[in-house]
Design an enzyme around this catalytic site. Structure first.
Site, PDB file in Angstrom:
ATOM      1  N   ASP A 174      43.856  16.380 -11.001  1.00 26.56           N
ATOM      2  CA  ASP A 174      44.667  15.809 -11.884  1.00 26.56           C
ATOM      3  C   ASP A 174      43.386  15.053 -12.902  1.00 26.56           C
ATOM      4  OD1 ASP A 174      46.635  15.244 -13.671  1.00 26.56           O
ATOM      5  OD2 ASP A 174      47.007  13.378 -12.492  1.00 26.56           O
ATOM      6  N   GLU A 412      42.508  12.053  -0.987  1.00 30.30           N
ATOM      7  CA  GLU A 412      43.809  12.740  -0.740  1.00 30.30           C
ATOM      8  C   GLU A 412      43.817  14.017  -0.299  1.00 30.30           C
ATOM      9  OE1 GLU A 412      45.965  12.327  -4.345  1.00 30.30           O
ATOM     10  OE2 GLU A 412      46.392  10.215  -4.308  1.00 30.30           O
ATOM     11  N   GLU A 508      44.827   3.305  -4.965  1.00 31.67           N
ATOM     12  CA  GLU A 508      45.528   3.638  -6.212  1.00 31.67           C
ATOM     13  C   GLU A 508      47.067   3.299  -6.030  1.00 31.67           C
ATOM     14  OE1 GLU A 508      45.254   7.699  -7.247  1.00 31.67           O
ATOM     15  OE2 GLU A 508      43.148   8.107  -6.949  1.00 31.67           O
ATOM     16  N   TRP A 553      45.541   2.371 -10.453  1.00 31.60           N
ATOM     17  CA  TRP A 553      45.062   3.390 -11.125  1.00 31.60           C
ATOM     18  C   TRP A 553      45.933   3.485 -12.484  1.00 31.60           C
ATOM     19  CZ3 TRP A 553      41.579   6.979  -9.803  1.00 31.60           C
ATOM     20  CH2 TRP A 553      41.658   8.086 -10.392  1.00 31.60           C
TER      21      TRP A 553
END
Length: 617
Positions: A174, A412, A508, A553
């Site tokens: 992203d 992640e 985050e 984040w």
């Protein structure tokens, strides 16, 4: 490759400026030998360093992913060419690069974000004539690269689930897939025999180990340790050995409140004559883990700060020194003492600023949203090789920076919920990555960062010294219900520590926020909801002694690929993309600057007093 340094023995030429660029969407350049003469046809001017995407948006390159040929010319003075090795050093080419000089292929590099060198000595035009330099940069990715790319032919990307997740340009991550020569490009002239690498390890008791590599094993080396005033505080005897042990008295430790830097002056000698010299700055500080807590210089550490992106309007991921200063000044203002290089290594000049300004950095390789396509470990080997290569290049570059306190080896994994995860193959994969990282540097803890799918049972939590957790309860799951988010977060923190006994950091947490959007009730995307979200998370995590940090984040809004849940930007920034504060910034500033868990020596110097917002009542 050592950072460019000009002195009596080394010469550096900066090739920054306006280059010519030609996109190659049909992959014609190699067959048509675009490297052999001046680029012609549909060419444009581009500023280097810099990404092509926003600079040349109106030329159709905003969303372009693929090959682009870059061209410039330069001269090397005749006096410099004599008895010198001439190197091209590219600070980063995202993500693959091939280099031609005067029509001859002289080198290549695979992997973005990192510097690499190419020996130009034999291909240079002599007598100071013009040299023709061409660099083909390819920004495309694959399942074996870091970061990984999207293959439209793969079964992984031809499901109904993927149709809803598809991004344009297509990515597994992203953030925007910038391409280009994104960092400094230099010509470096060194003596035939020269220093190639320096590794400094220092302890609070004043013991210093220096390892020096050079092109010749027979020449002698000498080390001088200088303090910040340039005074000699330690010296070695000349030796052809690679390893030196020194001792200094009255150590000035490096810390955020007092970022004291020593210099290791390394000389390479032929007899009594110096043929090369390099000065490497370093700080003396120690970081260790004990009883589920992390300590810096024997004081318990709590990290305040952000996940960031190395990204600015127009320049994209291009080197932007004024932006680097501005970001550090805003972090100093808000009370942050740290940040993570999410989700790739940042410009090495950021690390040097962190050293000088007293910021603590979690340094991350681009293993973001990592996905596996098989439960057979051997099938994963091509990815494993590139993952190890990225880690080695990162540690080789950043090992001497006191600001770097941890290596982050993944972010992640399994975000895309591939079938092949949480099994023996993935467990073995991450263990190999962890062991490899520790074999290269045992002085820093290794972090792995998980997402919420498997919670405390995520296999990645076994292969690290400290656990990073990215959590968005109340945003991506059960949106708006912050009381339930607090319950879920607290339960998971307790369960994770009970199972693993390792220090934990929330790496985050945040909410997309449109600046200027307000509401009196809980409304997503408003500034009030962002503030409520962030402070609910802080309320939960700050009560646990095993939680050693909170990174919001994100530091600033950033460009993403187009998607129905993104309105041009990821808007989770505490600051806008052009670095203006949202209302939560003032609340965080008030909180972090008074937060008692942050030791006084772990705070960078505060901004000077003056006419600031806080002075207005």
């Amino acid at each position: 490759m050592l950072y460019p340094q000009q002195n009596n023995y080394r010469t550096v030429f900066d090739l920054s400026g306006f280059w010519k660029i030609k996109a190659d969407p049909q992959n014609l350049g190699h067959d048509e030998k675009w490297y052999s003469s001046n680029l012609e046809g549909d060419t444009h001017t581009i500023a280097i360093p810099g990404s092509w995407n926003e600079q040349l948006e109106e030329q159709g390159l905003k969303n372009y992913v693929g090959k682009a040929w870059h061209e410039t010319t330069f001269r090397i003075p005749q006096a410099i060419q004599k008895d010198h090795k001439i190197w091209l050093r590219i600070g980063a080419a995202d993500h693959k690069a091939e280099v031609w000089l005067n029509g001859e292929n002289v080198g290549s590099h695979f992997g973005g974000y990192m510097p690499f060198g190419v020996d130009l000595t034999e291909s240079l035009n002599k007598s100071g004539e013009v040299n023709h330099l061409v660099v083909c940069v390819d920004s495309s990715l694959s399942m074996h690269s870091l970061p990984q790319g999207v293959d439209p032919e793969s079964d992984l990307y031809n499901t109904k689930n993927y149709d809803r997740r598809h991004l344009f340009p297509a990515t597994r991550f992203d953030f925007f897939p910038y391409g280009g020569l994104t960092r400094s490009v230099n010509i470096i002239a060194v003596q035939e025999n020269h220093i190639t690498d320096i590794d400094v390890n220092a302890s609070l008791d004043g013991s210093i180990e220096v390892q020096v590599s050079a092109t010749s094993d027979s020449l002698k080396k000498q080390i001088r340790i200088l303090d910040e005033e340039g005074r000699e505080v330690g010296k070695s005897e000349s030796s052809s050995s690679e390893n030196f042990e020194l001792k200094i008295d009255k150590v000035n430790p490096w810390s955020p409140s007092s970022p004291y830097l020593y210099t290791a002056q390394v000389s390479l000698l032929n007899g009594d004559t110096i043929v090369d010299q390099y000065e490497e700055e370093f700080g003396i500080r120690e970081i260790h883990i004990k009883g589920g807590k992390i300590y810096l210089n024997n004081e318990e550490l709590f990290l305040s700060g952000f996940g960031k992106h190395e990204e600015y309007p127009i320049i994209g991921r291009g080197q932007f020194r004024p932006g680097y200063i501005r970001d550090h000044e805003l972090m100093r203002w808000i009370g942050a003492n740290s940040y993570r290089t999410s989700h790739y290594p940042y410009d090495e000049e950021m690390m040097r600023l962190g050293d000088r300004l007293g910021f603590l950095i979690i340094d991350e390789v681009p293993a973001v949203s990592l996905g596996f396509w098989s439960n057979d470990f051997e099938d994963l080997n091509p990815l494993l090789v590139n993952h190890k290569k990225a880690i080695k290049e990162l540690i080789d570059r950043d090992k001497n920076h006191p600001s770097v306190i941890s290596w982050s080896i993944t972010n992640e994994p399994n975000l895309w919920a591939e079938e092949f995860y949480q099994n023996e193959a993935s467990e073995k994969y991450f263990r190999e990555i962890y062991d490899f990282t520790k074999s290269l540097d045992s002085t820093r803890p290794v972090m792995s960062i998980s997402m919420a799918a498997f919670k405390e049972d995520d296999v990645v939590n076994d292969s690290c010294d400290i656990i990073g957790m990215n959590r968005y309860y109340g945003w991506y799951t059960k949106p708006v219900d912050l009381d339930q988010a607090a319950t879920d977060l607290g339960r998971e923190l307790e369960a994770t520590f009970k199972k693993h006994g390792k220090p934990i950091m929330i790496t985050e947490f945040g909410a997309d926020t449109v600046e200027g959007l307000h509401a009196t009730t809980a409304q997503m995307f408003t500034e009030e909801f962002q503030t409520a979200f962030i402070f609910k998370y802080l309320e939960v995590m700050e009560k646990y002694d095993f939680v050693f940090g909170a990174h919001v984040w994100n530091f600033a809004d950033f460009l993403t690929p187009q998607h129905f849940r993104r309105v041009v930007l990821n808007k989770k920034g505490v600051f806008t993309r052009d670095r203006l504060p949202k209302s939560v910034a003032f609340k965080l500033r008030e909180h972090w600057n008074k937060f008692e868990k942050i030791h006084p020596t772990h705070r960078p110097e505060s901004p000077k007093e003056g006419f600031l917002v806080k002075d207005i009542h």
